[in-house]
Enzyme design. Structure first.
Site, PDB file in Angstrom:
ATOM      1  N   ASP A   1       0.767  -1.064   0.087  1.00 42.08           N
ATOM      2  CA  ASP A   1      -0.124  -0.073  -0.055  1.00 42.08           C
ATOM      3  C   ASP A   1       0.942   1.330  -0.088  1.00 42.08           C
ATOM      4  O   ASP A   1       0.342   2.301  -0.680  1.00 42.08           O
ATOM      5  CB  ASP A   1      -0.907   0.040   1.302  1.00 42.08           C
ATOM      6  CG  ASP A   1      -2.106  -1.013   1.289  1.00 42.08           C
ATOM      7  OD1 ASP A   1      -2.112  -1.752   0.253  1.00 42.08           O
ATOM      8  OD2 ASP A   1      -2.555  -1.256   2.164  1.00 42.08           O
TER       9      ASP A   1
HETATM   10  P1  NAP Z   1       0.644  -3.877   3.143  1.00 43.35           P
HETATM   11  O1  NAP Z   1       0.311  -2.923   2.201  1.00 43.35           O
HETATM   12  O2  NAP Z   1      -0.233  -4.600   4.177  1.00 43.35           O
HETATM   13  O3  NAP Z   1       1.233  -5.055   2.264  1.00 43.35           O
HETATM   14  C1  NAP Z   1       2.096  -5.976   2.950  1.00 43.35           C
HETATM   15  C2  NAP Z   1       2.721  -7.017   1.766  1.00 43.35           C
HETATM   16  O4  NAP Z   1       3.622  -7.804   2.368  1.00 43.35           O
HETATM   17  C3  NAP Z   1       1.398  -8.060   1.111  1.00 43.35           C
HETATM   18  O5  NAP Z   1       0.906  -7.551  -0.177  1.00 43.35           O
HETATM   19  C4  NAP Z   1       1.878  -9.440   1.048  1.00 43.35           C
HETATM   20  O6  NAP Z   1       1.758  -9.561   0.120  1.00 43.35           O
HETATM   21  C5  NAP Z   1       3.259  -9.225   1.716  1.00 43.35           C
HETATM   22  N1  NAP Z   1       3.896 -10.101   2.448  1.00 43.35           N
HETATM   23  C6  NAP Z   1       3.312 -10.559   3.523  1.00 43.35           C
HETATM   24  N2  NAP Z   1       3.908 -11.785   4.111  1.00 43.35           N
HETATM   25  C7  NAP Z   1       5.107 -11.809   3.325  1.00 43.35           C
HETATM   26  C8  NAP Z   1       6.239 -12.555   3.495  1.00 43.35           C
HETATM   27  N3  NAP Z   1       6.291 -13.342   4.278  1.00 43.35           N
HETATM   28  N4  NAP Z   1       7.161 -12.267   2.518  1.00 43.35           N
HETATM   29  C9  NAP Z   1       7.235 -11.423   1.703  1.00 43.35           C
HETATM   30  N5  NAP Z   1       6.085 -10.578   1.471  1.00 43.35           N
HETATM   31  C10 NAP Z   1       5.152 -10.835   2.583  1.00 43.35           C
HETATM   32  O7  NAP Z   1       1.894  -3.281   3.796  1.00 43.35           O
HETATM   33  P2  NAP Z   1       2.799  -2.030   3.984  1.00 43.35           P
HETATM   34  O8  NAP Z   1       2.751  -1.767   2.431  1.00 43.35           O
HETATM   35  O9  NAP Z   1       3.583  -1.984   5.064  1.00 43.35           O
HETATM   36  O10 NAP Z   1       1.418  -0.745   4.238  1.00 43.35           O
HETATM   37  C11 NAP Z   1       0.981  -0.949   5.542  1.00 43.35           C
HETATM   38  C12 NAP Z   1      -0.638  -0.969   5.683  1.00 43.35           C
HETATM   39  O11 NAP Z   1      -1.200  -1.020   6.925  1.00 43.35           O
HETATM   40  C13 NAP Z   1      -1.313   0.475   5.178  1.00 43.35           C
HETATM   41  O12 NAP Z   1      -2.370   0.215   4.474  1.00 43.35           O
HETATM   42  C14 NAP Z   1      -1.544   1.146   6.368  1.00 43.35           C
HETATM   43  O13 NAP Z   1      -2.420   2.000   6.397  1.00 43.35           O
HETATM   44  C15 NAP Z   1      -2.090  -0.139   7.382  1.00 43.35           C
HETATM   45  N6  NAP Z   1      -1.722   0.087   8.706  1.00 43.35           N
HETATM   46  C16 NAP Z   1      -0.612   0.641   9.278  1.00 43.35           C
HETATM   47  C17 NAP Z   1      -0.543   0.782  10.650  1.00 43.35           C
HETATM   48  C18 NAP Z   1       1.030   1.342  11.444  1.00 43.35           C
HETATM   49  O14 NAP Z   1       0.828   1.908  12.340  1.00 43.35           O
HETATM   50  N7  NAP Z   1       1.927   1.218  10.543  1.00 43.35           N
HETATM   51  C19 NAP Z   1      -1.702   0.547  11.225  1.00 43.35           C
HETATM   52  C20 NAP Z   1      -2.775   0.189  11.082  1.00 43.35           C
HETATM   53  C21 NAP Z   1      -2.926  -0.048   9.631  1.00 43.35           C
HETATM   54  P3  NAP Z   1       1.753 -11.364  -0.367  1.00 43.35           P
HETATM   55  O15 NAP Z   1       0.659 -11.850   0.538  1.00 43.35           O
HETATM   56  O16 NAP Z   1       1.605 -11.604  -1.668  1.00 43.35           O
HETATM   57  O17 NAP Z   1       3.245 -11.945   0.179  1.00 43.35           O
END
Ligand code: NAP
Length: 463
Positions: free
Chosen positions: A392
């Site tokens: 994301d």
């Molecule tokens: P993300 O958009 O949730 O994407 C994470 C990606 O990691 C997934 O597409 C997944 O794809 C991949 N993944 C999972 N396990 C894996 C593994 N073992 N090896 C390789 N890849 C793996 O993560 P992000 O880009 O860090 O964004 C964070 C999201 O969380 C945002 O939407 C944010 O708003 C939300 N959020 C953040 C917080 C905070 O405080 N940081 C709190 C609440 C919500 P695959 O399944 O294809 O592997």
């Protein structure tokens, strides 16, 4: 000046010193490099405040004090030493639960001791303080249980849930008003506490596990406000200032997180986050787009020639616990003469500072961590951006697609890099459930697999 006056003066002076420590603590924690000192400053402030309180109230029951200190240290020290960095959100939730319960119980005892000779203004403040304290207690316990996996992380969504939650808060407030008019009432206090506890439970049980870090920040703010209200009743300045700092910093953190996720407070608290994942493969076939899959050898080849490399860690790096092997690759490309940086998005992962914590654990130097606003202008000159389990936070739909839930969220502009390497297991979307157009761009290399496994193979291919 009498002995009592001198002691009181020293106590007031120590309160000012404690407040100074708390302010330095917040300042220190606002930067990665100084956060350790911020933590020390907070601890020093707490010790100073305790000593000042003992002096100010002339507390001489050393037996009780030692008993409380021994219990506190015996429970707190192993938790601090043993809890892994990745479990910090639930540990914080537990601290809030204990802190808010303590504040609520002190408020209750103050009310009972002062009744019936209590004035309406004090009753009102104490009731507000107790409501905030009790709801924070149950809310924090549920946040802890969700993050620890003791209960399902799914939001409990049912028709009219917002009305039910708000009714319990409304009833708590109604009993608080009743208590203000009739402070000697026997039944209003327990009922007010009960409905406040119920509201905390209903509020947080209806929120998804991934939103818990934001909820914890908001609950932190409630606990701070509650402590500040108690400070007014007890006429304790350090409690007022510390509570206000806690309340405002929790609120600011919650706002920053909501903004960085492109969500409103109301959406986090009442949205239920029942977002449906869009099946990416369906979109791919519908629009006839193809994805190019590469091997670790292909990545090794381009990395050998790269002069500037930016690692973009995300939630997947945390899941795979790949931070140490990321550092190994970084060391290898650095030894080959490349400049290495890490791009940190404020909400990458699932908790504030998630990536900072993991990379610090892997001994990545602070100066290589670049916040989003600083790194974004550098992407056009970046040879290779390696996205490790992030999704994301890199999605250009946030800039280009007004119909996307991500639209408006600031992102890391990895699409501007000369080559983008995505390491993830599949085409699955991230937290928001939105397809990522970047996977289909000609300068993108998709490497499918668990991040730790892929990067370990990459180390082998490069050495
Ligand atoms: P993300 O958009 O949730 O994407 C994470 C990606 O990691 C997934 O597409 C997944 O794809 C991949 N993944 C999972 N396990 C894996 C593994 N073992 N090896 C390789 N890849 C793996 O993560 P992000 O880009 O860090 O964004 C964070 C999201 O969380 C945002 O939407 C944010 O708003 C939300 N959020 C953040 C917080 C905070 O405080 N940081 C709190 C609440 C919500 P695959 O399944 O294809 O592997």
């Amino acid at each position: 000046m009498t002995y009592a006056d001198t002691v009181s003066l020293i106590a007031q002076g120590l309160y000012v010193v404690a407040i100074g420590f708390f302010i330095f603590s917040l300042k220190g924690m606002s930067e990665v490099g100084s956060s350790r000192y911020g933590n020390y400053s907070g601890a020093a402030g707490m010790i100073t405040a305790i000593i000042a309180t003992l002096l100010a109230y002339q507390i001489h029951r050393t037996d009780l004090l030692i008993f409380a200190l021994v219990i506190g240290v015996a429970i707190g020290s192993p938790i601090a030493l043993k809890v892994p960095m990745t479990a910090v959100p639930q540990r914080t939730a537990m601290s809030h639960a204990f802190g808010s319960l303590a504040v609520a119980l002190v408020g209750t005892s103050e009310f009972l001791q002062r009744t019936p000779n209590i004035n309406p203004a004090t009753t009102l403040v104490l009731c507000g303080e107790m409501i905030l304290g009790y709801l924070t207690f149950t809310g924090s316990c549920i946040a802890f249980a969700k993050l620890q996996g003791l209960i399902s992380g799914r939001p409990l969504v049912y028709p009219g849930r917002t009305a039910v939650s708000l009714s319990s808060l409304g009833l708590a407030v109604a009993f608080a008003i009743y208590l203000t008019i009739f402070p000697a009432s026997q039944f209003a206090l327990p009922l007010m506490a009960l409905f406040a506890l119920l509201f905390g439970f209903l509020l947080v049980i209806a929120i998804g596990g991934a939103d818990m870090p934001t909820v914890i920040a908001i609950l932190n703010s409630y606990a701070g406000l509650s402590a500040a209200a108690l400070g007014f009743v007890l006429d304790n300045r350090v409690l007022i200032v510390a509570g206000a700092l806690d309340g405002s910093s929790g609120l600011v953190l919650g706002l920053i997180m909501s903004q960085a996720m492109n969500r409103s407070f109301a959406n986090v608290l009442f949205g239920g986050v029942g977002r449906k994942a869009v099946a990416t493969t369906e979109i791919a076939s519908k629009e006839g787009r193809t994805v190019a899959s590469y091997t670790v050898e292909d990545v090794a080849t381009i990395l050998r020639d790269a002069r500037t490399v930016v690692f973009v860690p995300g939630y997947g790096m945390a899941v795979a616990q790949a931070q140490h092997v990321v550092k190994e690759i970084a060391d290898i490309v650095q030894a080959l003469g490349a400049d290495v940086k890490y791009a940190i998005h404020p909400v990458a992962g699932r908790m504030p500072g998630h990536m900072n914590v993991l990379l610090a654990e892997a001994q990545v130097p602070y100066e290589q961590l670049w916040e989003m606003d600083r790194i974004n202008p550098l992407f056009p000159e970046t040879d290779v951006a390696i996205v490790v389990g992030a999704n994301d936070v890199t999605n250009p739909a946030a800039r280009t697609r007004p119909d996307s839930p991500l639209y408006g969220m600031p992102i890391l502009n990895v699409d501007k890099a000369k080559t983008v390497v995505f390491i993830k297991r599949s085409m699955s979307p991230g937290f928001s459930g939105v397809d990522n157009e970047l996977f289909y761009l000609p300068n993108t290399m998709m490497v499918f697999g668990d991040a730790k496994k892929v990067l370990t193979d990459l180390v082998a291919a490069m050495t």
